[in-house]
Motif scaffolding. Sequence first.
Motif, PDB file in Angstrom:
ATOM      1  N   MET A   1     -16.337  -0.325 -30.141  1.00 27.95           N
ATOM      2  CA  MET A   1     -17.024  -1.573 -29.779  1.00 27.95           C
ATOM      3  C   MET A   1     -18.207  -1.792 -30.707  1.00 27.95           C
ATOM      4  O   MET A   1     -18.907  -0.854 -31.082  1.00 27.95           O
ATOM      5  CB  MET A   1     -17.504  -1.520 -28.325  1.00 27.95           C
ATOM      6  N   GLN A   5     -18.629  -7.851 -30.038  1.00 28.21           N
ATOM      7  CA  GLN A   5     -17.658  -7.635 -28.969  1.00 28.21           C
ATOM      8  C   GLN A   5     -18.355  -7.474 -27.616  1.00 28.21           C
ATOM      9  O   GLN A   5     -17.878  -7.985 -26.597  1.00 28.21           O
ATOM     10  CB  GLN A   5     -16.805  -6.400 -29.280  1.00 28.21           C
ATOM     11  N   SER A  31     -10.563  -7.719 -24.184  1.00 26.64           N
ATOM     12  CA  SER A  31     -10.684  -6.400 -24.817  1.00 26.64           C
ATOM     13  C   SER A  31      -9.377  -5.977 -25.468  1.00 26.64           C
ATOM     14  O   SER A  31      -9.384  -5.284 -26.498  1.00 26.64           O
ATOM     15  CB  SER A  31     -11.146  -5.350 -23.803  1.00 26.64           C
ATOM     16  N   ILE A  36      -9.936  -2.973 -28.137  1.00 26.11           N
ATOM     17  CA  ILE A  36     -10.844  -1.943 -27.609  1.00 26.11           C
ATOM     18  C   ILE A  36     -10.574  -1.644 -26.132  1.00 26.11           C
ATOM     19  O   ILE A  36     -11.354  -0.952 -25.484  1.00 26.11           O
ATOM     20  CB  ILE A  36     -12.322  -2.370 -27.772  1.00 26.11           C
ATOM     21  N   SER A  37      -9.467  -2.149 -25.605  1.00 29.13           N
ATOM     22  CA  SER A  37      -9.209  -2.022 -24.168  1.00 29.13           C
ATOM     23  C   SER A  37      -9.003  -0.580 -23.718  1.00 29.13           C
ATOM     24  O   SER A  37      -9.260  -0.245 -22.560  1.00 29.13           O
ATOM     25  CB  SER A  37      -7.985  -2.854 -23.773  1.00 29.13           C
ATOM     26  N   GLU A  39     -10.506   2.101 -25.024  1.00 30.34           N
ATOM     27  CA  GLU A  39     -11.686   2.941 -25.230  1.00 30.34           C
ATOM     28  C   GLU A  39     -12.359   3.221 -23.888  1.00 30.34           C
ATOM     29  O   GLU A  39     -12.532   2.315 -23.078  1.00 30.34           O
ATOM     30  CB  GLU A  39     -12.678   2.249 -26.169  1.00 30.34           C
ATOM     31  N   THR A  42     -15.394   1.069 -23.159  1.00 26.56           N
ATOM     32  CA  THR A  42     -15.099  -0.320 -22.783  1.00 26.56           C
ATOM     33  C   THR A  42     -14.909  -0.429 -21.279  1.00 26.56           C
ATOM     34  O   THR A  42     -15.404  -1.369 -20.638  1.00 26.56           O
ATOM     35  CB  THR A  42     -13.835  -0.819 -23.502  1.00 26.56           C
ATOM     36  N   THR A  46     -17.435  -2.748 -18.944  1.00 27.91           N
ATOM     37  CA  THR A  46     -17.021  -3.893 -18.135  1.00 27.91           C
ATOM     38  C   THR A  46     -17.457  -3.773 -16.678  1.00 27.91           C
ATOM     39  O   THR A  46     -17.573  -4.787 -15.976  1.00 27.91           O
ATOM     40  CB  THR A  46     -15.485  -4.080 -18.188  1.00 27.91           C
TER      41      THR A  46
END
Length: 265
Positions: A1, A5, A31, A36-37, A39, A42, A46
């Motif tokens: 990230m 982002q 993401s 980067i979903s 990671e 991340t 969120t």
Amino acid sequence: MHYLQAIILAIIEGITEFLPISSTGHMIIASSFMGISHEEFTKLFTIVIQLGTILSVVVLYFKRFFQSFDFYFKLLVAFIPAVVFVLLFSKKIDALLENPVTVAVSLLIGGIILLKVDDWFSTKTEVATQQEISYLTAFKIGLFQCLAMIPGVSRSGASIVGGMSQKLSRTAAAEFSFFLAVPTMLGATVKKCYDYYKDGFVLTHDQINFLIIGNVVGFIVALIAIKSFIGFLSKNGFKLFGYYRIIVGIALLVIHFCIQKLDVL
């Protein structure tokens, strides 16, 4: 990230958290497109930036949070179902968070429901104030909120529809959904932070900065989104949000299956 982002995700969180279009679903989509979903940070980001959006509710409705102890007890009663649900199904929920098809289908089904909500509850006697909400009504709204554990359902959408099913006006249902977001999102943030701490996850200097920026941006955007949403909802209802969800849901399914075909080829 990276910083851009983080800002994009925070803007999405601020806009979507209190609208019936699923903040979790939109952040999973965003993401994923940014790559980067998967990671670990991340996933933490969120959740933690929800603190900023929580603060926006407290600021906008500051006086309401000090009106009576009865108000807090009702929020607690509404919050209990979510706690039980998470304790029982947390692993299954985490698995669903990584499934874009679940998000797409949930958006699609939720959109169809939102097209009908105004007609379903238009003839019901309306409860216009928070003081008129009973403990049983608060508990039932909390049960509806549990549906939002499925990515794409929308916590605010589920709880608002739940409130309207209990004869609350659109505005009263939306405001109670905002208030209920405070213990729900705070609890989710504390739990996620504890889980990461228990697993030995250590934040870098940049990651701490990302969280600070994300919360600030989310707070500012959520302030605007909440004030705009209440005015729009009271005048226009849910249909526009329903159409939006249907379009996004169909688009995601088409993109997903096209990508799958390309991978096969």
